[in-house]
Design a protein around this motif. Structure first.
Motif, PDB file in Angstrom:
ATOM      1  N   TYR A   7      42.220  48.968  42.541  1.00  0.00           N
ATOM      2  CA  TYR A   7      41.178  48.223  43.250  1.00  0.00           C
ATOM      3  C   TYR A   7      41.000  48.740  44.684  1.00  0.00           C
ATOM      4  O   TYR A   7      39.887  48.913  45.151  1.00  0.00           O
ATOM      5  CB  TYR A   7      41.549  46.742  43.248  1.00  0.00           C
ATOM      6  CG  TYR A   7      40.552  45.829  43.914  1.00  0.00           C
ATOM      7  CD1 TYR A   7      39.418  45.399  43.241  1.00  0.00           C
ATOM      8  CD2 TYR A   7      40.758  45.388  45.216  1.00  0.00           C
ATOM      9  CE1 TYR A   7      38.504  44.545  43.847  1.00  0.00           C
ATOM     10  CE2 TYR A   7      39.851  44.538  45.832  1.00  0.00           C
ATOM     11  CZ  TYR A   7      38.724  44.119  45.142  1.00  0.00           C
ATOM     12  OH  TYR A   7      37.828  43.279  45.746  1.00  0.00           O
ATOM     13  N   ASP A   8      42.110  48.986  45.372  1.00  0.00           N
ATOM     14  CA  ASP A   8      42.053  49.417  46.772  1.00  0.00           C
ATOM     15  C   ASP A   8      41.482  50.825  46.937  1.00  0.00           C
ATOM     16  O   ASP A   8      41.121  51.214  48.042  1.00  0.00           O
ATOM     17  CB  ASP A   8      43.452  49.364  47.408  1.00  0.00           C
ATOM     18  CG  ASP A   8      43.979  47.945  47.513  1.00  0.00           C
ATOM     19  OD1 ASP A   8      43.155  47.001  47.522  1.00  0.00           O
ATOM     20  OD2 ASP A   8      45.217  47.771  47.563  1.00  0.00           O
ATOM     21  N   LYS A 116      40.869  41.463  42.132  1.00  0.00           N
ATOM     22  CA  LYS A 116      40.863  42.885  41.774  1.00  0.00           C
ATOM     23  C   LYS A 116      39.871  43.215  40.658  1.00  0.00           C
ATOM     24  O   LYS A 116      40.122  44.080  39.824  1.00  0.00           O
ATOM     25  CB  LYS A 116      42.274  43.364  41.412  1.00  0.00           C
ATOM     26  CG  LYS A 116      43.249  43.282  42.568  1.00  0.00           C
ATOM     27  CD  LYS A 116      44.577  43.876  42.211  1.00  0.00           C
ATOM     28  CE  LYS A 116      45.511  43.832  43.417  1.00  0.00           C
ATOM     29  NZ  LYS A 116      46.787  44.470  43.141  1.00  0.00           N
TER      30      LYS A 116
END
Length: 142
Positions: A7-8, A116
């Motif tokens: 997700y990041d 997420k």
């Protein structure tokens, strides 16, 4: 299997590179057996033409499945696709030759959600025709 896309590491506007999926008549016959949809427009050229079609056409759900395949290949986990919907906008015409047809699918990350999750918009084309419209999925990332 856990999702391999983090997700990041994903940004809104990020493009997912296009992937080509070949479609031959054999694929349609196999799909008919798996789905139970033996409508002759999906395998019988003579019949397809008698009902006004240019040739045999792929099942709409087969076409939609290629978008799903694109997503699961990207994220690395079939269970990560938690919502997916499309509208069918054009036919995938499958000639009886060695090439068959090609469905080209690409995507873009449209939104990052909580927990997420991301929204991915898909584009699916066969030749110059857009074959899926309003194709969107919610995907759970790690």
């Amino acid at each position: 299997m856990a999702a391999t896309v983090k997700y990041d590491e994903v940004e809104v506007g990020q493009e997912l590179p296009a992937t080509d999926y070949q479609v031959r008549r054999l694929n349609l016959v196999m799909y008919a057996g798996a789905s139970g949809d033996f409508n002759q427009i999906h395998w019988n050229e003579r019949f397809a033409k008698t009902v006004g079609l240019p040739d045999v056409i792929a099942h709409g759900m087969f076409t939609m499945a290629q978008g799903g395949r694109f997503l699961t290949d990207w994220v690395g986990d079939p269970a990560a696709v938690i919502d997916y919907g499309v509208r069918f906008s054009s036919m995938v015409i499958v000639p009886d030759d060695d090439q068959g047809a090609t469905i080209t699918v690409s995507g873009v990350v449209e939104e990052k959600l909580e927990d997420k999750k991301v929204v991915v918009g898909l584009t699916a084309k066969s030749g110059d025709a857009r074959v899926l419209s309003k194709a969107r999925a919610v995907v759970q990332l790690s």
